[in-house]
Design an enzyme around this catalytic site. Structure first.
Site, PDB file in Angstrom:
ATOM      1  CG  ASP A  59      -6.924   8.055  13.261  1.00  0.00           C
ATOM      2  OD1 ASP A  59      -5.862   8.625  13.557  1.00  0.00           O
ATOM      3  OD2 ASP A  59      -6.966   6.905  12.777  1.00  0.00           O
ATOM      4  NE  ARG A  62      -9.762  -4.463   8.307  1.00  0.00           N
ATOM      5  CZ  ARG A  62      -8.499  -4.599   7.912  1.00  0.00           C
ATOM      6  NH1 ARG A  62      -8.239  -5.068   6.711  1.00  0.00           N
ATOM      7  NH2 ARG A  62      -7.513  -4.256   8.729  1.00  0.00           N
ATOM      8  CE  LYS A 117      -2.698   7.498  12.332  1.00  0.00           C
ATOM      9  NZ  LYS A 117      -3.977   7.127  11.712  1.00  0.00           N
ATOM     10  CE  LYS A 139      -9.468   4.478  13.646  1.00  0.00           C
ATOM     11  NZ  LYS A 139      -8.928   5.091  12.424  1.00  0.00           N
ATOM     12  CB  THR A 146       1.684  -0.629  13.429  1.00  0.00           C
ATOM     13  OG1 THR A 146       0.534  -0.129  12.778  1.00  0.00           O
ATOM     14  CG2 THR A 146       1.511  -0.551  14.918  1.00  0.00           C
ATOM     15  CG  ASP A 191       1.954  21.833   8.940  1.00  0.00           C
ATOM     16  OD1 ASP A 191       2.963  22.568   8.875  1.00  0.00           O
ATOM     17  OD2 ASP A 191       1.138  21.729   8.007  1.00  0.00           O
TER      18      ASP A 191
HETATM   19  O1  C5P Z   1     -10.258  -3.126  10.633  1.00  0.00           O
HETATM   20  P1  C5P Z   1      -9.245  -2.979  11.731  1.00  0.00           P
HETATM   21  O2  C5P Z   1      -9.735  -3.483  13.071  1.00  0.00           O
HETATM   22  O3  C5P Z   1      -7.898  -3.519  11.353  1.00  0.00           O
HETATM   23  O4  C5P Z   1      -9.103  -1.391  11.881  1.00  0.00           O
HETATM   24  C1  C5P Z   1      -8.169  -0.790  12.748  1.00  0.00           C
HETATM   25  C2  C5P Z   1      -8.249   0.695  12.642  1.00  0.00           C
HETATM   26  O5  C5P Z   1      -7.184   1.259  13.401  1.00  0.00           O
HETATM   27  C3  C5P Z   1      -8.093   1.241  11.227  1.00  0.00           C
HETATM   28  O6  C5P Z   1      -8.862   2.446  11.135  1.00  0.00           O
HETATM   29  C4  C5P Z   1      -6.619   1.535  11.138  1.00  0.00           C
HETATM   30  O7  C5P Z   1      -6.336   2.562  10.217  1.00  0.00           O
HETATM   31  C5  C5P Z   1      -6.325   2.009  12.562  1.00  0.00           C
HETATM   32  N1  C5P Z   1      -4.926   1.894  12.966  1.00  0.00           N
HETATM   33  C6  C5P Z   1      -4.241   0.682  12.967  1.00  0.00           C
HETATM   34  N2  C5P Z   1      -2.929   0.633  13.369  1.00  0.00           N
HETATM   35  C7  C5P Z   1      -2.306   1.742  13.760  1.00  0.00           C
HETATM   36  C8  C5P Z   1      -2.976   2.972  13.779  1.00  0.00           C
HETATM   37  C9  C5P Z   1      -4.296   2.994  13.360  1.00  0.00           C
HETATM   38  O8  C5P Z   1      -4.810  -0.356  12.624  1.00  0.00           O
HETATM   39  N3  C5P Z   1      -1.073   1.668  14.194  1.00  0.00           N
END
Ligand code: C5P
Length: 233
Positions: A59, A211, A61, A32, A119, A64
Site C-alpha cells: 500500500d 487493530r 499509493k 498489507k 477517507t 507522480d
Molecule cells: O487498524 P485499522 O483496521 O483501522 O486499519 C485500517 C488500515 O487501512 C490502515 O492501514 C489504514 O491506513 C488503512 N486505510 C484506511 N482507510 C483508508 C485507506 C486505508 O483505514 N481510506
C-alpha cells in the site's frame, strides 16, 4: 471473485511484524504492508513475508508523472507483490502507464487498485483545498470509473461505497475496504465502520483489518473470527 481478509501490518519494524506473523501457524493471512513498514524496513521485508507464504498488498499509493510511476511499478512487479495501488487523482494517463510498468514480459502482473479520495478528505477540504465542487460520493464514483477506463482491477473504498462502485463499474471490479470492526470492538479513529458480515453483504471483495486483529489479546482467534464472518470459513 474470491473474498479474503487482508491484515494491515501497521508495525514500525521487521522484528515486530515477523514476531506477529509467527503466531499464525495455520492459514497464512493476506498481509498489507504500508509506507511506515516499507520505508523503515525496505524491500527485504516484502521478500521475507512472501517467502513465508503470505500474499501481499503493498500500500504505497503512488502519485507522480506517468513515466516515474511506470518505472516504480516495474520494481514492485519484480518484488512479486499480489496487489499494489496508486491515487486515481494522478489521471488516466498515469494509471495506464502504471499498468504498463507492472506487466511482466510473460503478460502476468500484480493486481492494481486505485485510491479514489482518501477517507480523511471531507467535502469541505474537497471544495476549499482541492477546488472540486461536486459532492464527494460523485467524485469517488467518477474516479472509480476513470480507474476502470484505464484498465485497473478495482478501488480502495469504504464498505458503504462498495455497492455503488459495483453498480457503476461492474461486479468484477474489485472493492478493497478498510473501516471494518467487530460488533463488539472499539471504532478507534475510524468513522464509518461496518462489521465483516455487513461488509460481505455490501459486496466488499477484500476487507482490510488492522487493530481489531493486531491489537487483540489473541490475534489468531480474531483473524479466524474475521474470516468466519466475512468469508464464512
Ligand atoms: O487498524 P485499522 O483496521 O483501522 O486499519 C485500517 C488500515 O487501512 C490502515 O492501514 C489504514 O491506513 C488503512 N486505510 C484506511 N482507510 C483508508 C485507506 C486505508 O483505514 N481510506
Amino acid at each position: 471473485m474470491e473474498r479474503d481478509v487482508i491484515v494491515a501490518c501497521d508495525f514500525p519494524n521487521a522484528e515486530t511484524t515477523l514476531a506477529f506473523l509467527d503466531k499464525f501457524t495455520g492459514k497464512k493471512p493476506f498481509v498489507k504492508i504500508g509506507m511506515e513498514l516499507f520505508y523503515g524496513a525496505g524491500p527485504d521485508i516484502v521478500r521475507e513475508i512472501k517467502a513465508r507464504g503470505h500474499k501481499i498488498f503493498l500500500d504505497l499509493k503512488f502519485h507522480d508523472i506517468p513515466n516515474t510511476v511506470k518505472k516504480a511499478m516495474a520494481v514492485l512487479s519484480a518484488l512479486d507483490v499480489d496487489i499494489c495501488n496508486l491515487h486515481a487523482g494522478g489521471t488516466i494517463a498515469m494509471m495506464e502507464a502504471a499498468l504498463e510498468g507492472l506487466t511482466r514480459a510473460d503478460g502476468t502482473r500484480p493486481l492494481l487498485i486505485a485510491v479514489t479520495q482518501l477517507t480523511s478528505t471531507d467535502q469541505a477540504a474537497l471544495e476549499n483545498d482541492l477546488l472540486i465542487k461536486e459532492p464527494i460520493d460523485q467524485v469517488v464514483i467518477h474516479y472509480a470509473k476513470n480507474a476502470k477506463k484505464a484498465g485497473l482491477d478495482g478501488v480502495v473504498c469504504s464498505p458503504q461505497e462498495a455497492g455503488k462502485v459495483h453498480e457503476a463499474c461492474g461486479t468484477e471490479f474489485l472493492t478493497v475496504t478498510p473501516g471494518v470492526r467487530f460488533a463488539d470492538s472499539a471504532a478507534d479513529d475510524q468513522k464509518r465502520i461496518m462489521t465483516p458480515e455487513q461488509a460481505r453483504l455490501n459486496g466488499s471483495d477484500y476487507i482490510v483489518v488492522g487493530r481489531p486483529i493486531t491489537a487483540a489479546e489473541d490475534p489468531v482467534a480474531a483473524y479466524e473470527r474475521c474470516c468466519r464472518e466475512f468469508i464464512g470459513e
